[in-house]
Scaffold this active site. Structure first.
Site, short mmCIF file in Angstrom:
data_model
loop_
_atom_site.label_atom_id
_atom_site.label_comp_id
_atom_site.label_asym_id
_atom_site.label_seq_id
_atom_site.Cartn_x
_atom_site.Cartn_y
_atom_site.Cartn_z
N ASP A 41 30.25 44.30 37.54
CA ASP A 41 29.14 44.38 38.49
C ASP A 41 29.25 43.22 39.47
O ASP A 41 28.94 42.08 39.13
CB ASP A 41 27.81 44.31 37.73
CG ASP A 41 26.61 44.52 38.63
OD1 ASP A 41 26.78 44.53 39.87
OD2 ASP A 41 25.50 44.67 38.10
N ASP A 45 34.59 33.38 31.82
CA ASP A 45 35.43 34.22 30.96
C ASP A 45 35.94 35.44 31.71
O ASP A 45 37.08 35.87 31.53
CB ASP A 45 34.64 34.69 29.73
CG ASP A 45 34.20 33.55 28.84
OD1 ASP A 45 34.85 32.49 28.87
OD2 ASP A 45 33.20 33.72 28.12
N HIS A 64 28.65 34.69 31.51
CA HIS A 64 30.00 34.37 31.03
C HIS A 64 31.02 34.56 32.16
O HIS A 64 32.17 34.89 31.91
CB HIS A 64 30.34 35.22 29.81
CG HIS A 64 30.34 36.70 30.06
ND1 HIS A 64 29.23 37.40 30.42
CD2 HIS A 64 31.35 37.60 30.02
CE1 HIS A 64 29.54 38.67 30.58
NE2 HIS A 64 30.83 38.82 30.34
N GLY A 111 31.41 40.85 25.10
CA GLY A 111 32.03 40.01 26.13
C GLY A 111 31.49 38.59 26.17
O GLY A 111 32.25 37.62 26.09
N ARG A 116 42.35 36.70 35.78
CA ARG A 116 43.51 35.85 36.08
C ARG A 116 44.66 36.17 35.14
O ARG A 116 45.81 36.31 35.57
CB ARG A 116 43.12 34.37 35.97
CG ARG A 116 44.25 33.42 36.36
CD ARG A 116 43.88 31.97 36.14
NE ARG A 116 43.70 31.65 34.75
CZ ARG A 116 44.69 31.48 33.86
NH1 ARG A 116 45.96 31.62 34.25
NH2 ARG A 116 44.45 31.18 32.61
N HIS A 118 30.36 45.91 32.42
CA HIS A 118 29.16 45.09 32.48
C HIS A 118 27.93 45.96 32.27
O HIS A 118 27.99 47.19 32.43
CB HIS A 118 29.07 44.37 33.84
CG HIS A 118 29.94 43.16 33.91
ND1 HIS A 118 30.33 42.60 35.10
CD2 HIS A 118 30.50 42.39 32.94
CE1 HIS A 118 31.08 41.54 34.86
NE2 HIS A 118 31.20 41.40 33.57
N ASP A 120 35.70 39.11 25.97
CA ASP A 120 36.59 39.00 27.14
C ASP A 120 37.80 38.13 26.79
O ASP A 120 38.93 38.43 27.18
CB ASP A 120 35.85 38.41 28.34
CG ASP A 120 34.73 39.29 28.84
OD1 ASP A 120 34.83 40.52 28.72
OD2 ASP A 120 33.74 38.74 29.36
#
Length: 154
Positions: free
Chosen positions: A91, A101, A98, A66, A107, A19, A71
């Site tokens: 962060d 995402d 996003h 991203g 996940r 990030h 991502d």
């Protein structure tokens, strides 16, 4: 759910994401571990990939930014079993536009049993693990078996 065992090769495919507020930390970490990382295939989102390659001289396959879908590109590579490890310096104190995402990426890493480092300490533990530079058998869901069991055979 049934599971199967697959082997992560000795040469890993590693996704690098940072990030905005953590990019400098990711770059320093890559510089510090340049020799170990150079033996593996590296992927990174947008600016992170450009900066890591430029400032560490590592070869990095750069995806898009991203927030623009990078991502999700990494998530797709994970679901295709083309990523073995995710180094994601995120962060936790800044809202991300996003964020869905980001959560989806984490996940997918959990679903496919991919090691994830979310900060320098966890990344240090992973890169210094004896498993980092050798083949590793891991268990993943056997989704093909699951899909086949749900399809009506004619």
């Amino acid at each position: 759910m049934q599971y199967k065992t697959v082997t992560a090769a000795k040469t890993k495919s590693i996704a690098l994401v940072g990030h905005d507020n953590r990019k400098d930390e990711l770059i320093r970490w890559c510089q510090q571990h340049r020799q170990k990382l150079a033996a593996h295939k590296l992927f990174a989102t947008g600016t992170s990939g450009h900066l890591v390659a430029e400032q560490s001289s590592l070869k990095v396959e750069k995806l898009i930014s991203g927030p623009l879908g990078g991502d999700q590109q990494i998530g797709a590579l994970i679901s295709e079993q083309k990523i073995d490890l995710l180094i994601f310096f995120w962060d936790p104190l800044a809202a991300q536009p996003h964020d869905p995402d980001v959560k989806a990426l984490l996940r997918l890493a959990a679903v496919w049993n991919i090691p994830v480092a979310c900060n320098q300490a966890s990344a240090d533990f992973i890169v210094n693990s004896p498993l980092f530079d050798r083949a590793y058998d891991k268990t993943i869901p056997d989704y093909q078996h699951y899909i086949d069991s749900r399809v009506t055979k004619k």
